[in-house]
Motif scaffolding. Structure first.
Motif, PDB file in Angstrom:
ATOM      1  N   GLU A 159       0.834  -1.141  -0.304  1.00 40.71           N
ATOM      2  CA  GLU A 159       0.223   0.371  -0.142  1.00 40.71           C
ATOM      3  C   GLU A 159       0.589   1.617   0.004  1.00 40.71           C
ATOM      4  OE1 GLU A 159      -1.636  -1.653   3.100  1.00 40.71           O
ATOM      5  OE2 GLU A 159      -3.993  -1.019   2.637  1.00 40.71           O
ATOM      6  N   GLU A 197      -3.157   3.914 -16.644  1.00 37.34           N
ATOM      7  CA  GLU A 197      -3.531   2.275 -16.669  1.00 37.34           C
ATOM      8  C   GLU A 197      -2.175   2.038 -16.267  1.00 37.34           C
ATOM      9  OE1 GLU A 197      -5.097   1.666 -21.393  1.00 37.34           O
ATOM     10  OE2 GLU A 197      -3.112   2.067 -20.804  1.00 37.34           O
ATOM     11  N   ALA A 200      -2.867   2.358 -12.608  1.00 36.56           N
ATOM     12  CA  ALA A 200      -4.672   1.352 -12.060  1.00 36.56           C
ATOM     13  C   ALA A 200      -3.773   0.068 -11.679  1.00 36.56           C
ATOM     14  CB  ALA A 200      -5.203   1.921 -13.121  1.00 36.56           C
ATOM     15  N   ASN A 201      -2.756  -0.110 -12.580  1.00 36.52           N
ATOM     16  CA  ASN A 201      -2.004  -1.659 -12.295  1.00 36.52           C
ATOM     17  C   ASN A 201      -1.779  -2.502 -11.614  1.00 36.52           C
ATOM     18  OD1 ASN A 201      -2.846  -2.047 -14.891  1.00 36.52           O
ATOM     19  ND2 ASN A 201      -1.232  -2.612 -16.200  1.00 36.52           N
ATOM     20  N   TRP A 202      -0.836  -0.643 -10.824  1.00 36.24           N
ATOM     21  CA  TRP A 202      -0.450  -1.122  -9.167  1.00 36.24           C
ATOM     22  C   TRP A 202      -1.001  -1.183  -8.674  1.00 36.24           C
ATOM     23  CZ3 TRP A 202       3.867   3.807 -10.372  1.00 36.24           C
ATOM     24  CH2 TRP A 202       4.930   3.274 -10.762  1.00 36.24           C
ATOM     25  N   GLU A 203      -2.093   0.002  -8.293  1.00 34.46           N
ATOM     26  CA  GLU A 203      -2.999  -0.075  -7.729  1.00 34.46           C
ATOM     27  C   GLU A 203      -3.694  -1.756  -7.612  1.00 34.46           C
ATOM     28  OE1 GLU A 203      -4.575   4.334  -7.327  1.00 34.46           O
ATOM     29  OE2 GLU A 203      -5.548   3.495  -8.326  1.00 34.46           O
ATOM     30  N   SER A 204      -4.383  -1.668  -8.372  1.00 32.51           N
ATOM     31  CA  SER A 204      -4.889  -3.560  -8.101  1.00 32.51           C
ATOM     32  C   SER A 204      -4.022  -4.592  -7.611  1.00 32.51           C
ATOM     33  CB  SER A 204      -5.445  -3.568  -9.422  1.00 32.51           C
ATOM     34  OG  SER A 204      -4.506  -3.801 -11.025  1.00 32.51           O
ATOM     35  N   LEU A 205      -2.781  -4.829  -8.339  1.00 35.16           N
ATOM     36  CA  LEU A 205      -1.830  -5.396  -7.963  1.00 35.16           C
ATOM     37  C   LEU A 205      -1.471  -5.215  -6.436  1.00 35.16           C
ATOM     38  CD1 LEU A 205       0.654  -7.634  -8.263  1.00 35.16           C
ATOM     39  CD2 LEU A 205       1.969  -5.755  -8.409  1.00 35.16           C
ATOM     40  N   GLU A 207      -3.641  -3.717  -3.760  1.00 33.92           N
ATOM     41  CA  GLU A 207      -5.209  -4.105  -3.734  1.00 33.92           C
ATOM     42  C   GLU A 207      -5.493  -6.075  -3.516  1.00 33.92           C
ATOM     43  OE1 GLU A 207      -7.920  -2.232  -5.362  1.00 33.92           O
ATOM     44  OE2 GLU A 207      -7.464  -0.267  -4.699  1.00 33.92           O
ATOM     45  N   ARG A 208      -4.647  -6.696  -4.864  1.00 36.30           N
ATOM     46  CA  ARG A 208      -4.704  -7.730  -4.917  1.00 36.30           C
ATOM     47  C   ARG A 208      -3.869  -8.753  -3.634  1.00 36.30           C
ATOM     48  NH1 ARG A 208      -3.583 -11.662  -8.882  1.00 36.30           N
ATOM     49  NH2 ARG A 208      -2.369 -10.357  -9.792  1.00 36.30           N
TER      50      ARG A 208
END
Ligand SMILES: Nc1ncnc2c1ncn2[C@@H]1O[C@H](COP(=O)(O)OP(=O)(O)OP(=O)(O)O)[C@@H](O)[C@H]1O
Ligand SMILES: [Mg+2]
Length: 314
Positions: A159, A197, A200-205, A207-208
């Motif tokens: 995070e 993009e 956003a990819n970093w964020e979703s990674l 979060e995952r």
């Protein structure tokens, strides 16, 4: 009663934490061996700077997975900080460089700088383990997580790191944003993705990864400690921090306990230990506490590790 919940089929990652020298690697090896004997494909990973799995298994373990046992599907891997950083750079370097160089005049050394940020190791390791789990390469991974401090640091990430990167990029993007919509228009050199993009990819990674480590069905946290003042104190701190971050510790192994107090030396020692064992038992009533006796010999080689497995899973 043995360790709780560890053998369940849905458990994919077992994280072993605790103070230096209390028996984390020994317990990680014993748990991994036990699960492998239960016909599961197991990987035990150490991210310890010292090559500890090699010592205990008496087999050269390095940065490539090595099969430990002919009969059981037990594999081991030792990853050093340098290897982690190298792989991290390979995986994320081009993207980060792409993003940062789009708004600032930096050379590629910048990626090294980012790579030295605290927590990168843990972030990479978690990502790596998550990919192993998702790819079903192993049934279960046992992670011997170096000193306790690292375990705690891992919680702040990814995070923290990602929000830091995001804040920096957003700041610069605001400058760009004099021209509306330019952020969507800026295509980055290598990836041909837009800045947004990539963020956003970093964020979703992130979060995952966070969702993964917080999933109590899949991930189990186990603390190894010794019945001494320092051990108890550190255990308290580690458990507090883990649980403040919604990572529940279910098992505590109290290691190095003197079994037979048949001489003055051992009697005094056992009395001292009993005090701290009681303290731990009173503090952690809702948890599964296990005593592991101090063996008279060194714990090295599969046979000896198997004896520890039998104690942990009677
Ligand atoms: N129950 C036990 N009986 C006898 N020796 C033990 C026991 N548990 C651990 N040891 C020994 O204590 C030493 C430290 O154990 P281990 O390497 O597992 O600790 P660690 O927590 O992984 O240490 P580090 O923090 O340095 O990685 C080893 O030599 C190991 O063989
Ligand atoms: Mg160790």
């Amino acid at each position: 009663m043995g360790l709780a919940g560890i053998e369940d089929d849905h458990v994919k990652l077992i994280m072993i934490g605790g103070k230096g020298g209390v028996g984390k690697t020994t317990c990680a090896a014993a748990i991994a061996l036990k699960l492998a004997m239960d016909k599961r494909k197991v990987l035990v990973i150490s991210s310890d700077p010292a090559p500890s799995l090699s010592d205990i298994f008496e087999k050269e373990v390095g940065d490539r997975e090595v099969r430990i046992h002919d009969q059981y599907e037990l594999y081991a891997l030792e990853v050093s900080s340098e290897i982690i950083l190298k792989r991290w750079k390979k995986r994320f370097g081009p993207e980060i460089y792409d993003v940062v160089s789009s708004f600032a005049d930096v050379d590629y050394d910048f990626v090294d700088y980012i790579g030295s940020a605290p927590g990168i190791e843990e972030e990479y390791m978690l990502n790596f383990i998550m990919e192993l789990v998702e790819g079903k390469t192993y049934d279960v991974v046992v992670w011997d997580t170096a000193p306790a401090g690292h375990t705690l640091r891992l919680l702040k990430l990814p995070e923290l790191f990602l929000s830091h990167m995001e804040a920096a990029t957003k700041f610069y993007m605001n400058i760009y944003s004099y021209l509306e919509k330019i952020k969507e228009a800026v295509k980055l050199n290598e990836s041909k993705k837009t800045l947004l993009e990539i963020i956003a990819n970093w964020e979703s990674l992130a979060e995952r990864i966070v969702a993964f480590i917080r999933n109590p069905m899949m991930v189990k946290y186990l603390i190894v400690t010794i019945p001494e003042a320092l051990g108890v104190k550190l255990t308290e701190r580690v458990i507090c921090e883990l649980e403040d971050n919604q990572l529940k510790v279910e098992n505590i192994i109290i290691n190095n306990v003197v079994k037979d107090s048949d001489c003055e030396f051992h009697r005094i020692r056992r009395t001292m230990q009993s005090h701290y064992i009681n303290l731990l038992e009173n503090t952690y009533k809702g948890k599964n506490l296990m005593v592991l006796y101090c063996a008279p010999y060194e714990i090295k080689g599969v046979e000896r590790i198997m004896e520890v497995s039998r104690s942990l899973f009677p």
